[in-house]
Enzyme design. Sequence first.
Site, mmCIF file in Angstrom:
data_model
loop_
_atom_site.group_PDB
_atom_site.id
_atom_site.type_symbol
_atom_site.label_atom_id
_atom_site.label_comp_id
_atom_site.label_asym_id
_atom_site.label_seq_id
_atom_site.Cartn_x
_atom_site.Cartn_y
_atom_site.Cartn_z
ATOM 1 N N ASP A 43 -32.838 70.701 60.348
ATOM 2 C CA ASP A 43 -32.994 71.487 59.208
ATOM 3 C C ASP A 43 -33.770 71.194 57.856
ATOM 4 O OD1 ASP A 43 -32.962 73.449 60.880
ATOM 5 O OD2 ASP A 43 -31.325 73.509 60.835
ATOM 6 N N GLU A 114 -30.537 78.810 49.657
ATOM 7 C CA GLU A 114 -30.031 79.000 48.607
ATOM 8 C C GLU A 114 -30.432 78.488 47.406
ATOM 9 O OE1 GLU A 114 -28.214 75.640 50.537
ATOM 10 O OE2 GLU A 114 -27.944 77.768 51.705
ATOM 11 N N ALA A 155 -26.323 78.981 56.726
ATOM 12 C CA ALA A 155 -25.862 77.928 56.416
ATOM 13 C C ALA A 155 -25.076 77.873 55.823
ATOM 14 C CB ALA A 155 -27.570 77.469 55.216
ATOM 15 N N ASN A 157 -24.182 79.617 53.017
ATOM 16 C CA ASN A 157 -23.308 80.909 52.672
ATOM 17 C C ASN A 157 -22.631 81.767 54.350
ATOM 18 O OD1 ASN A 157 -23.755 84.359 51.969
ATOM 19 N ND2 ASN A 157 -24.377 83.959 53.860
#
Length: 253
Positions: A43, A114, A155, A157
């Site tokens: 990722d 984020e 993720a 968060n």
Amino acid sequence: MVQKIAFLASRAPVAQTARAALIGRYGDVAVEKADVIVALGGDGFMLRTLHATEALPAPVYGMNRGTIGFLMNEYSEADLPERLAAAEEELLNPLAMLAVDQAGNTHEALAINEVSLLRAGPQAAKLRISVDGRVRLSELVCDGALVSTPAGSTAYNYSAHGPILPIGADVLALTAIAAFRPRRWRGALLPKTARVRFDVIEADKRPVHADADSISISNVHWVEIRSEPSITHRILFDPGHGLEERLIAEQFT
């Protein structure tokens, strides 16, 4: 129609080996000439690829040669042109971060997952939170806070006990990280159009750094975060395995 494919890979040996095998089978073109870009890695590499190719028209199709692979498809050397032709597209807008550090320097960065603020010393951070110019929380004592897109909601968060957001939701998640005061305050859901500002209180005593995906800014004075609709990332997924399905499935694991 045979698509022109550009293959990019992380530095991991398994990703480099996969790239060599796929190029041997399907050929390779420069990313500027590609109809589709295939990213091989995890990722983190997918995020770097999306940032690096955001000005190009080609969508990105990831194949997992990393660890989690939430943004990736399963790896297979067979039938790649057919998989690309059948793939479903997701459109993502990144977050734009504007940060001013204690020396008065201005920093800008984009984040697909984020933007997070984290304490950089032994003492808890103190943050004042404003939304669209209005102070909503005069003092949050915490280890940090973040603003997440729907794509990034599973993720950091989610690890911070923030909500998982549907991929098509026009909302952002504002999530506290280990909030001390107000006790157990975990954040808010905000419209995608919101501008969120964090002001660091007692910054000399309680330093804070800001992260936008992999870009880190030290000793921030204040940070403003908003969605950036002028930039759209195109990501391809195998049918039935797109982000919407993954976000729903994540809530039942």
